[in-house]
Design a protein around this motif. Structure first.
Motif, short mmCIF file in Angstrom:
data_model
loop_
_atom_site.label_atom_id
_atom_site.label_comp_id
_atom_site.label_asym_id
_atom_site.label_seq_id
_atom_site.Cartn_x
_atom_site.Cartn_y
_atom_site.Cartn_z
N SER A 15 0.83 -1.20 0.00
CA SER A 15 0.00 0.00 0.00
C SER A 15 0.87 1.26 0.00
O SER A 15 0.63 2.20 -0.76
CB SER A 15 -0.93 -0.01 1.22
OG SER A 15 -1.62 1.20 1.33
N GLY A 16 1.90 1.25 0.82
CA GLY A 16 2.80 2.38 0.86
C GLY A 16 3.66 2.50 -0.38
O GLY A 16 3.91 3.61 -0.88
N LEU A 17 4.11 1.39 -0.91
CA LEU A 17 4.95 1.39 -2.10
C LEU A 17 4.16 1.88 -3.33
O LEU A 17 4.67 2.65 -4.14
CB LEU A 17 5.49 -0.01 -2.33
CG LEU A 17 6.68 -0.18 -3.27
CD1 LEU A 17 7.86 0.67 -2.81
CD2 LEU A 17 7.08 -1.64 -3.32
N HIS A 149 9.01 -9.33 -22.28
CA HIS A 149 7.70 -8.82 -22.70
C HIS A 149 7.67 -7.31 -22.84
O HIS A 149 6.59 -6.70 -22.85
CB HIS A 149 6.63 -9.31 -21.72
CG HIS A 149 6.41 -10.79 -21.82
ND1 HIS A 149 5.80 -11.39 -22.90
CD2 HIS A 149 6.77 -11.79 -21.00
CE1 HIS A 149 5.76 -12.69 -22.73
NE2 HIS A 149 6.36 -12.97 -21.58
N GLY A 150 8.83 -6.68 -22.98
CA GLY A 150 8.90 -5.27 -23.33
C GLY A 150 8.82 -4.27 -22.20
O GLY A 150 8.59 -3.09 -22.43
N TYR A 151 9.05 -4.71 -20.98
CA TYR A 151 9.05 -3.81 -19.83
C TYR A 151 10.47 -3.35 -19.53
O TYR A 151 11.43 -4.04 -19.84
CB TYR A 151 8.53 -4.51 -18.57
CG TYR A 151 7.08 -4.87 -18.59
CD1 TYR A 151 6.13 -4.02 -18.04
CD2 TYR A 151 6.65 -6.09 -19.13
CE1 TYR A 151 4.78 -4.37 -18.03
CE2 TYR A 151 5.31 -6.44 -19.12
CZ TYR A 151 4.38 -5.58 -18.57
OH TYR A 151 3.06 -5.92 -18.56
N THR A 152 10.56 -2.21 -18.86
CA THR A 152 11.81 -1.74 -18.29
C THR A 152 11.67 -1.83 -16.78
O THR A 152 10.72 -1.28 -16.21
CB THR A 152 12.07 -0.27 -18.69
OG1 THR A 152 12.14 -0.20 -20.11
CG2 THR A 152 13.37 0.23 -18.09
N VAL A 153 12.59 -2.53 -16.14
CA VAL A 153 12.55 -2.64 -14.68
C VAL A 153 13.10 -1.34 -14.11
O VAL A 153 14.27 -1.01 -14.29
CB VAL A 153 13.36 -3.86 -14.18
CG1 VAL A 153 13.37 -3.91 -12.66
CG2 VAL A 153 12.77 -5.15 -14.75
N ALA A 154 12.23 -0.58 -13.44
CA ALA A 154 12.62 0.71 -12.87
C ALA A 154 13.31 0.54 -11.52
O ALA A 154 14.20 1.31 -11.18
CB ALA A 154 11.39 1.60 -12.72
N ALA A 155 12.87 -0.47 -10.75
CA ALA A 155 13.45 -0.68 -9.42
C ALA A 155 13.05 -2.06 -8.92
O ALA A 155 12.04 -2.62 -9.35
CB ALA A 155 12.95 0.38 -8.44
N VAL A 156 13.84 -2.58 -8.02
CA VAL A 156 13.49 -3.77 -7.25
C VAL A 156 13.64 -3.39 -5.79
O VAL A 156 14.74 -3.04 -5.34
CB VAL A 156 14.36 -4.99 -7.60
CG1 VAL A 156 14.04 -6.16 -6.69
CG2 VAL A 156 14.17 -5.38 -9.07
N GLU A 157 12.54 -3.40 -5.08
CA GLU A 157 12.53 -3.03 -3.66
C GLU A 157 12.50 -4.29 -2.81
O GLU A 157 11.80 -5.25 -3.15
CB GLU A 157 11.28 -2.19 -3.35
CG GLU A 157 11.18 -0.90 -4.12
CD GLU A 157 12.12 0.17 -3.62
OE1 GLU A 157 12.54 0.09 -2.44
OE2 GLU A 157 12.43 1.08 -4.40
#
Length: 174
Positions: A15-17, A149-157
């Motif tokens: 929820s916060g993320l 599938h064409g995504y860019t990973v912006a972050a891994v938390e």
């Protein structure tokens, strides 16, 4: 939600993320009994929430838990599998918690989900596995499938949840 019900720590974290803006459209894949929806809906004062789950019992519980938002039109829930879903709009935030199909196998649903993202929208794929040793394997599978599938990973938390840390890959299609 009654005081006797405990909110899973991973859902409070998500929820916060997600931190939706008041006007965002949020899609939850595998919404279960609507706990995350109940955490997000007070912040979506001008937005909309759609929860999808393949379980009729889970969706009935989600509708009951969020009945005021459903009655006002701020939220809706559907019994459907992700592979067969046809949302009628694009979403600024799409979230799935512990849906293993996105990191195991070829994850063909990710191609469909990409089309549901609004411009600059974000996909949040979160996991709290049974043991911490699985986190690296999950992250590698997510990165591979998202890129395929064409995504860019912006972050891994990573969150220090109990009893096992949680991981969330945040990706965009722009």
């Amino acid at each position: 939600m009654s005081a006797a019900e405990r909110i899973p720590e991973r859902l409070s974290w998500m929820s916060g993320l997600l931190d939706p803006r008041p006007s965002d459209a949020v899609l939850e894949l595998g919404c279960g009994n609507g706990v995350l929806a109940a955490l997000l809906l007070p912040r979506l004062t001008r937005g909309h929430y759609l929860g999808l789950d393949r379980s009729t019992a889970a969706v009935a519980a989600a509708v009951w838990r969020n009945s005021d938002a459903v009655a006002s039109g701020a939220a809706s829930f559907r019994v459907v599998e992700v592979a067969k879903a046809e949302p009628e709009r694009r979403y600024e935030r799409i979230v799935a918690v512990n849906l293993n199909g996105f990191w195991t196998g070829a994850a063909p649903e990710l191609a469909r989900v990409r089309d549901w993202l609004a411009p600059r929208g974000r996909l949040y794929l979160a996991y709290q596995p049974p043991n911490a040793a699985a986190l690296a394997r999950i992250e590698a599978g997510l990165r591979e499938n998202l890129q395929r599938h064409g995504y860019t990973v912006a972050a891994v938390e990573v969150a220090p949840l109990r009893p096992v840390p949680g991981l969330c890959a945040i990706a965009g299609a722009d």
